[in-house]
Structures are given as structure tokens and as C-alpha cells.
Scaffold this active site. Structure first.
Site: not given
Lengths: 124, 426
Positions: B241-242
Site C-alpha cells: 500500500n503506497c
């Protein structure tokens, strides 16, 4: 068609999804939400979350939402709740004055596309 | 299942021509590490740097933060199904290099976000300012597609963490903590009079830059299931998850999940902590209904008296959070939810995009819209190029002198929804 995809992301126009009528308009993020609300008021059901992706409503200009292709007649209360909450959430973010270059615009389109496809390709 | 975590205190990280661990200093053979990471053809280059607490250093854009850990006894290895072979983890002994982290930085997409300031007012908002950070800045090979590059950087961080952990394999831990979760019947028999509590962990699972992996499986594709809490300590859950820097769970957050450690701290004293239910946060609304139904069903099956539910992200997962809360409450099980707020810069707006009267016990990680001024730093690791493109910033957020005026959502971990942060109310 069984489903309608309301979108302002033209990168979705190049794809052909089974049973989905892609309804594209070059418009703002909020207009996509309002157009979906109009469909819901006519008896369509919302199928994907309008605040999909963690990108904020004043961050990405692009939004794609999947709804049912036909009206149930009566308005679906759950769909109304979901879209109204999304419209309320949109309003609390100050409008962006960022200038976006083409690369960033393309990246926002890509994320919108992959997020909506996570629903389309896994479920429909 | 029983796991011993042996904490090895790290006092410094230095680059050297050979790997060794001496007097609390990790000496890293930079060329060997680089050679390992560049075996991935999606990466053209990678560079390393080290940032210490208190330094005038800004790290951005941050993708992931990872704690080096090494399995020294028992089945499996760290990050099973991803870096290590697929085998159930969470038992035996694991060594932890405490006080340091691997930080992966660099652009994935043009609005890549996440800031870690090692000093100044921003440092108070991220727990990672307190660690010695070995930063890996990656550069993609030409024409690599975004999905492939995201995966390459994700794996580079995990590989670097396992590489560094191996350096201290012979070190003697400074502190050892033991954690144990028994089978349900044994657990109930052991503490028959204590309230049974489970932890429902919601995992981000929406698509590119919004994914989480469980034993290597994309969390979009799981149905809710049960984990021993110790599996999480061994890297069973990793972050892909960025997006939404302030409230995404990095891999470090998962490895050190404070909900799990705090529930263990009370286990056998005030509660009987029976296990973790993991679930997802998919975009498709029918998935939300199915996953929340199953989560409530598993909570009921475990016959718990209460659950803690933690969320990850903004907007879409608010609906999962409320569905989980409502359905579990309707089974007669008490819930406490952990979230964060987007309450507007003045804090006066509705905090979540969903609500229910049954969500009556809420812990907040803070208001992500709160505005902060981050003074310029002497050194930037990564690039400031994307700062005024990311969530919580605006045109002009980045002044010529490097000062940033933005919402705290730009800071990695600022309003973390596991409670792994330092914000509090007075």
C-alpha cells in the site's frame, strides 16, 4: 447491458468489458458522483464504492463507479446512503489548485482504472 | 502457538566492505546488497543512505518501512510466501533488529507520497523519526510498467530487510519477549472467568498501490480468516500500500502491530485474547457485504465477548468499518473501532464517510486534515519533486527554501489506525 460504468476517465474507453456499458463524460469528480446519484434516484443500484481508492477527492480528478444496468423501480436506500456520504465527504476537502502534468494525469487515470478493474475483473 | 521475540538493540548502521554486527553496529556490505537487489530486472539502479534520529534529514517519497527480523528457530522464515518459502510461521524464535528499519523511497507514480522528517516538528508525527533508517532509493528500468515496478520496490525492501537481519544472526538478544496463543478450548479453560476478546484487522485491498498480502496472497482475494497473532510478528502480512501516507499500514506497522502487543499485555490479566480475524476492504460492495458477514460469523463462532476493529485508509474502508462494527454488535458482541478522521482543516466536518449508532466506542488516530509547517531540512533523501502533488498538499505547498505547508496526511504514519503514533488529545 447488465451494468453501467459511469466515468470521467477516458482510459477506460479503450477497454471492452463484458456486460458493461461504459458511459464516459469529460467532467469533474463531483459531477460523476452527482450523475451516479441521479441514476440511483431512478432506481439503479450502486455496485462499487464511490470513494474507492485512498486518493482524496481533491487529489485525483478521476472517478469511475459501477452501477446496475437497469432500474429496480424503487430507490435503493443503501445506494442513496453511500452516494450521499461520498458527496458529503467530497465537500469537506478544499478544492485543489494543483497543476498536474500529463504524466501525473496518466498515473491518476491508471490508478482509477486498476481500482475499478479490481471490482470488474474479480466479480463480473 | 508460541513465539519468542529476541530483541537486538541496534545503535548504528554503517556501510562497509563486509557484513558484520559488532557492539550494536550493523556493518552492511553495500555492494553485496546492491547486487542482490539489482537481480530484479525491473530495477535499473538503487542507492542507499542512512538517516539517524535528530538529523536534519527529510526522507520522501516513502513507500514502505520494514523491520529486519530473522527466524532463528522453528518452521518457516520471515515474509513467508513472498521472500521465504511458504510455511506457517509464528512459532519458535525470531530475532528482531530493534531501533532500525529499512525505508524504501522513490517515485512509483507521479503523486507518490509520504514524508519522514528525522527532526523538527514533523518528526513528532511519525514514529519512524525515532529509528535509524537504512533508506533504499530505487530507480526503475526503462519502460517498466507501474505494477511491475511497484512489486519490484516492494520486494526490494523485504529482501534488504532479510539481508540485514542475517548480518546479526549470531547476536545475543538484549531482551526476550514470549507470546503464546493456545487453541480456543484450551484458552477458554485456562481463563474461564476473563472476557474473551478477538482482534479484527481490516487490510487495504483495492488495486494498484492499495494492496496487502497475506502469505503472498493478494488480500482482495481472501475471505475473512483466523490467524494466530504471532504469525503477524513473523511477517505473514506485508504492505503493498503506497497511498494515504498518514494512515496506511507499512510492513513495520504490521510486524509491530500495537493492537496485538497491547492485547497480549492484557492477556490473562483483564482479558483472554483468543486470536486475530483478518478481513479486506474491497471496492465491490457485494464483497463488503460478504466479508463483513463472515467477519461477524467468525467472531460469533469464537464466542467472544468483545472485539477491537482496526481500519486502514480513507473513504471506501469507512463503509467496511461500519459494516463490521454493526454486524458484530448485532451478534451481541461489544466492539471498539480504531480509525482516523478527515474532519476538515478546522476539525468541524463529519470525520468518517459512514456512521452507525452501534459504533459507539471509537478510538481516533487524529485528524489527517490538520495543517502543519515542516521547515526545510539540510538534506533530502529521495526527492521533493512530488511534494505539492500529493494528498494534503496544494500548489505552493513547497516553498523555494524547502519549507512545506501541508496537512499531516503527507507524513508517513501520522494518523495510523493501529494506534502506532504519538498524537494524543488534551
Amino acid at each position: 447491458m447488465k451494468y453501467i460504468l459511469i466515468t470521467n476517465n477516458d482510459s477506460l474507453l479503450n477497454s471492452s468489458y463484458k456486460n458493461i456499458n461504459v458511459v464516459y463524460k469529460n467532467c469533474s469528480y463531483i459531477e460523476v458522483l452527482l450523475r451516479v446519484r441521479a441514476y440511483i434516484h431512478k432506481g439503479h443500484t450502486i455496485l462499487t464504492h464511490p470513494l474507492s481508492s485512498s486518493l482524496k477527492p481533491n487529489e485525483t480528478p478521476f472517478k469511475s463507479i459501477l452501477i446496475s444496468g437497469s432500474s429496480k423501480g424503487a430507490t435503493d436506500a443503501f445506494s442513496v446512503d453511500i452516494i450521499e456520504q461520498a458527496i458529503e465527504a467530497y465537500k469537506k476537502f478544499p478544492q485543489s489548485n494543483k497543476s498536474l502534468n500529463q504524466k501525473i494525469i496518466d498515473d491518476f487515470k491508471l490508478v482509477d482504472k486498476t481500482v475499478i478493474e479490481s471490482a470488474i475483473l474479480n466479480n463480473l | 502457538m508460541k513465539l519468542e521475540l529476541g530483541y537486538i538493540n541496534v545503535k548504528g548502521v554503517k556501510f562497509a566492505t563486509e557484513n558484520k554486527f559488532e557492539n550494536g553496529i550493523v556493518y552492511v556490505d553495500e555492494l553485496a546488497l546492491k547486487e542482490l537487489l539489482l537481480k530484479d530486472s525491473s530495477l535499473e539502479d538503487c542507492n542507499f543512505d542512512v538517516a539517524y534520529p535528530g538529523e536534519s534529514v527529510r526522507i520522501t517519497p516513502v513507500k514502505d518501512v520494514i523491520e529486519p527480523r530473522l527466524k532463528v528457530e522453528g518452521p518457516g522464515g520471515i515474509f513467508p510466501g513472498v521472500i521465504s518459502k511458504l510455511e506457517t510461521v509464528g512459532s519458535g524464535k525470531t530475532h528482531v533488529l530493534r531501533g532500525m528499519a529499512i525505508v524504501t523511497a522513490g517515485k512509483i507514480v507521479g503523486f507518490q507520497e509520504g514524508i519522514i522528517d528525522m527532526s523538527g516538528p514533523g518528526a513528532d508525527y511519525t514514529p519512524f523519526s525515532q529509528l535509524i533508517n537504512l533508506v533504499v532509493v530505487c530507480k526503475p528500468a526503462p519502460m517498466v510498467e507501474a505494477h511491475d515496478y511497484e512489486e519490484a520496490v516492494r520486494l526490494a525492501g523485504l529482501k534488504a530487510a532479510n539481508f540485514v537481519a542475517e548480518i546479526a544472526k549470531d547476536a545475543v538478544p538484549d531482551e526476550v519477549m514470549a507470546y503464546e496463543t493456545k487453541g480456543l478450548i484450551d484458552s477458554i479453560n485456562e481463563y474461564p472467568n476473563l472476557p474473551r476478546v478477538a482482534y479484527v484487522q481490516m487490510l487495504q485491498s483495492q488495486g494498484l498501490l492499495h494492496d496487502t498480502y497475506v502469505y503472498g496472497v493478494d488480500a482482495k482475494k481472501i475471505v475473512p480468516t483466523i490467524l494466530y497473532p504471532t504469525e503477524i510478528f513473523d511477517g505473514a502480512i506485508i504492505s503493498g500500500n503506497c497511498v494515504s501516507a498518514c494512515d496506511k499500514n507499512t510492513t513495520y506497522h504490521h510486524q509491530n502491530n500495537p493492537v496485538v502487543t497491547d492485547l497480549y499485555a492484557q492477556h490473562g490479566k483483564t482479558i483472554n485474547f483468543v486470536g486475530v480475524i483478518i478481513t479486506n476492504e474491497n471496492v465491490y460492495l457485494a464483497d463488503k457485504v460478504r466479508s463483513s458477514d463472515w467477519t461477524a460469523k467468525l467472531a460469533e463462532f469464537l464466542q467472544v465477548d468483545g472485539v477491537i476493529i482496526s481500519q486502514e485508509g480513507f473513504g471506501n474502508p469507512d463503509t467496511d468499518l461500519i459494516l463490521n462494527c454493526k454486524k458484530i454488535e448485532q451478534k451481541g458482541i461489544k466492539t471498539v473501532i480504531i480509525t482516523d478522521e478527515y474532519a476538515g482543516q478546522d476539525g468541524k466536518s463529519q470525520s468518517l464517510a459512514d456512521a452507525d449508532v452501534l459504533a459507539n466506542a471509537v478510538v481516533t488516530g487524529g485528524n489527517a486534515n490538520q495543517v502543519i509547517t515542516l521547515p526545510s531540512m539540510d538534506k533530502v533523501i529521495g526527492t521533493l519533486k512530488y511534494v505539492d502533488k500529493i494528498a494534503g498538499s496544494h500548489a505552493g505547498s513547497l516553498a523555494d527554501d524547502g519549507t512545506i505547508i501541508a496537512e499531516i496526511q503527507v507524513i508517513t504514519g501520522a494518523t495510523n489506525e493501529l494506534g502506532f503514533n504519538k498524537l494524543s488529545a488534551r
